[in-house]
Design a protein around this motif. Structure first.
Motif, short mmCIF file in Angstrom:
data_model
loop_
_atom_site.label_atom_id
_atom_site.label_comp_id
_atom_site.label_asym_id
_atom_site.label_seq_id
_atom_site.Cartn_x
_atom_site.Cartn_y
_atom_site.Cartn_z
N ALA A 205 26.78 46.43 24.90
CA ALA A 205 25.33 46.26 25.73
C ALA A 205 25.28 44.89 26.24
N GLU A 206 25.58 43.98 25.36
CA GLU A 206 25.49 42.64 25.83
C GLU A 206 26.36 42.38 27.16
N LEU A 207 27.60 42.77 26.86
CA LEU A 207 28.48 42.59 28.12
C LEU A 207 27.97 43.21 29.59
N LEU A 208 27.55 44.36 29.18
CA LEU A 208 27.16 45.29 30.45
C LEU A 208 25.95 44.67 30.86
N ALA A 209 25.19 44.17 30.29
CA ALA A 209 23.66 43.60 30.72
C ALA A 209 24.33 42.39 31.48
N ALA B 163 37.86 41.11 30.24
CA ALA B 163 38.89 41.54 29.57
C ALA B 163 38.28 42.10 28.20
N GLU B 164 37.48 41.41 27.59
CA GLU B 164 37.03 41.92 26.27
C GLU B 164 36.26 43.35 26.50
N LEU B 165 35.42 43.35 27.72
CA LEU B 165 34.53 44.81 28.18
C LEU B 165 35.84 45.77 28.23
N THR C 34 23.65 41.22 35.63
CA THR C 34 22.77 40.16 35.86
C THR C 34 23.32 39.02 36.37
N VAL C 35 24.47 38.59 35.53
CA VAL C 35 25.17 37.41 35.93
C VAL C 35 26.44 37.24 36.11
N GLY C 36 26.96 38.44 35.86
CA GLY C 36 28.44 38.48 36.05
C GLY C 36 29.24 38.03 34.95
N LEU C 37 30.55 38.40 35.06
CA LEU C 37 31.31 37.87 33.89
C LEU C 37 32.46 37.14 34.14
N ALA D 224 38.75 45.95 26.75
CA ALA D 224 39.30 46.05 25.57
C ALA D 224 38.55 47.02 24.76
N LEU D 225 37.21 46.89 24.89
CA LEU D 225 36.20 47.86 24.37
C LEU D 225 35.98 49.14 24.96
N GLY D 226 36.84 49.22 25.89
CA GLY D 226 36.64 50.61 26.66
C GLY D 226 35.59 50.86 27.44
N ALA D 227 34.76 49.89 28.02
CA ALA D 227 33.63 50.40 28.47
C ALA D 227 33.49 49.54 29.88
N ASP D 228 34.60 49.11 30.40
CA ASP D 228 34.33 48.53 31.85
C ASP D 228 34.06 49.43 32.95
N ASP D 229 34.05 50.76 32.61
CA ASP D 229 33.83 51.75 33.58
C ASP D 229 32.31 52.27 33.59
N ASP D 230 31.53 51.65 32.55
CA ASP D 230 30.11 52.18 32.50
C ASP D 230 29.38 51.20 33.18
#
Lengths: 187, 273
Positions: free
Chosen positions: B17-21, B34-36, B25-28, B38-44
């Protein structure tokens, strides 16, 4: 969800036809969402050529990403805005400078869903969800969505950086949950 | 475009949730992306869509897209992948040979001042195109091998030597461009082109196509030159090139431009015919 007279005769969503290479759909898409993309670009860019460059890049991304659009998940305008936001945020990060462009109304409390120029179901739902947030949380979320960094929001609101991040995250989650209640089109 | 994955441990869910938020809003940065992943959530996309809905709710009355910009977007529109073979919507525009003439003048090795005068005469309308980043050959360059393979295998491949302008970055530069219209592939080879600081400026290739309006050359990509030795860069044009009339490299701001001000032309190459 509101339908558009220009597409009432077509069984497929506009972006699906764009993805298929339908040049008329491309023109319709530009006519329908050009103002939205332009408004977002003006929010994030410093003006002039930067805005024009950003609009060009957003639409290139949109042509390439149109096939990903799923009307069962989100509305078309929301999807277009998402593609635009990602490109604009990437551009801002590349510049590593704060946006100096035009900002929209600062506070969600000023939003009247009934007065929106294009009463999109998700926009209205988001506005209602925004209105339901605590004032600080709402202010943080709106500022964050307008392109301000967490530290800038902290400076402007006087809130701690951790609180700003928490408000942004929880506010987005609340909007997301509210949007999940909006009836979606079925493919 | 996908919904969130509801199955996770609380800590994992919180971090996602932190990474997606942040992404919404501010980009990664690269590590966070890469962390997102690896967590399997980059397509969320759920948080991005939520932020976009906030935009829709708060933008207020939308401005009209300026006509000239709309025309430019349409002119540059191409069929989205994977439908590349579908014709792009292009607004017919009267050809203006004087623009190409200015580039050819640069190819002839005119002094920088003369080039500036030539460009000044064609400043309106400006060149508009799409940006596409191309990869620079690594230390052990498979790109150089691919270039050699293209030259050997593509019957229509042409090799044209660069002509340097008087720009300081081009002092002593040699090399060539290899292009196959049939394969829609090509490579640029440079020896002695000034290395660039990508945070300050980048090189950008433009391809003039005989079947397209001269005012809208095809963007051949933004690239870097990491060393003054031999560098081979793959050309990966966004649009189909029917018949290349001129290749030109300019110096632009980081990330390249969609509208070149043509202030620094470095090298050009004009295939015969």
């Amino acid at each position: 969800m509101r339908s558009d007279p220009a597409t009432q005769d077509s069984p497929e969503p506009l972006l699906t036809r764009v993805a298929a290479g339908n040049s008329e759909a491309v023109r319709t898409c530009l006519a329908r969402y050009g103002g939205l993309v332009y408004a977002l670009a003006r929010r994030y860019e410093s003006g002039g050529g930067d805005v024009e460059d950003a609009v060009q890049e957003v639409f290139v991304d949109l042509w390439k990403s149109a096939a990903r659009f799923d009307p069962a998940i989100a509305g078309e305008a929301t999807f277009v805005a998402m593609i635009a936001r990602r490109r604009l945020i990437d551009r801002r990060r590349a510049r590593d400078r704060r946006p100096a462009g035009e900002r929209g109304p600062e506070l969600a409390a000023q939003v009247d869903p009934g007065a929106l120029p294009d009463v999109h179901a998700e926009a209205a739902q988001a506005a209602r969800a925004l209105d339901a947030l605590q004032p600080d949380q709402r202010r943080v979320l709106v500022l964050a969505c307008q392109g301000m960094s967490h530290s800038e929001i902290a400076g402007e609101t006087g809130l701690a950086l951790g609180t700003v991040k928490s408000h942004a995250r929880r506010g987005l989650a609340a909007i997301r949950d509210a949007l999940s209640d909006v009836p979606k089109e079925t493919p | 475009m996908s919904r969130r994955d509801p199955s996770s441990s609380p800590q994992r869910t919180e971090r996602i949730a932190e990474l997606l938020a942040d992404r919404a809003t501010v980009g990664l940065d690269e590590a966070e992306r890469a962390e997102l992943a690896a967590l399997g959530a980059d397509d969320d996309d759920s948080f991005d869509l939520a932020a976009s809905a906030v935009d829709l709710a708060t933008l207020g009355p939308l401005p009209a897209l300026p006509d000239e910009l709309a025309r430019s977007v349409l002119a540059r529109a191409t069929s989205p992948a994977p439908s590349r073979e579908v014709a792009a919507p292009v607004i017919p525009i009267r050809r203006t040979p004087r623009v190409t003439a200015a580039w050819v003048a640069a190819a002839a090795g005119l002094a920088a001042g003369a080039i500036a005068v030539a460009w000044a005469a064609t400043r309106e309308p400006e060149l508009r195109t799409v940006v596409r980043t191309v990869e620079v050959a690594p230390a052990v360059p498979p790109t150089a091998e691919a270039r050699a393979k293209l030259r050997a295998s593509a019957r229509d491949a042409v090799t044209v030597a660069w002509t340097a302008t008087a720009d300081p970055a081009a002092a002593g530069v040699t090399g060539d461009v290899v292009w196959s219209a049939a394969a829609q592939q090509g490579f640029m080879r440079f020896v002695g082109l000034a290395p660039n600081d990508r945070t300050a400026l980048q090189y950008q290739l433009w391809i003039f196509d005989k079947v397209r309006d001269d005012r809208y050359p095809i963007d051949g990509g933004v690239f870097d030159v990491p060393s003054s030795g031999e560098v081979v860069v793959r050309i990966d044009p966004k649009l189909h090139v029917s018949e290349a009339a001129l290749f030109a490299v300019t110096i632009e701001r980081p990330g390249g431009v969609v509208v070149s001000k043509r202030e620094r032309i470095v090298v050009t190459a004009a295939p015969k015919g």
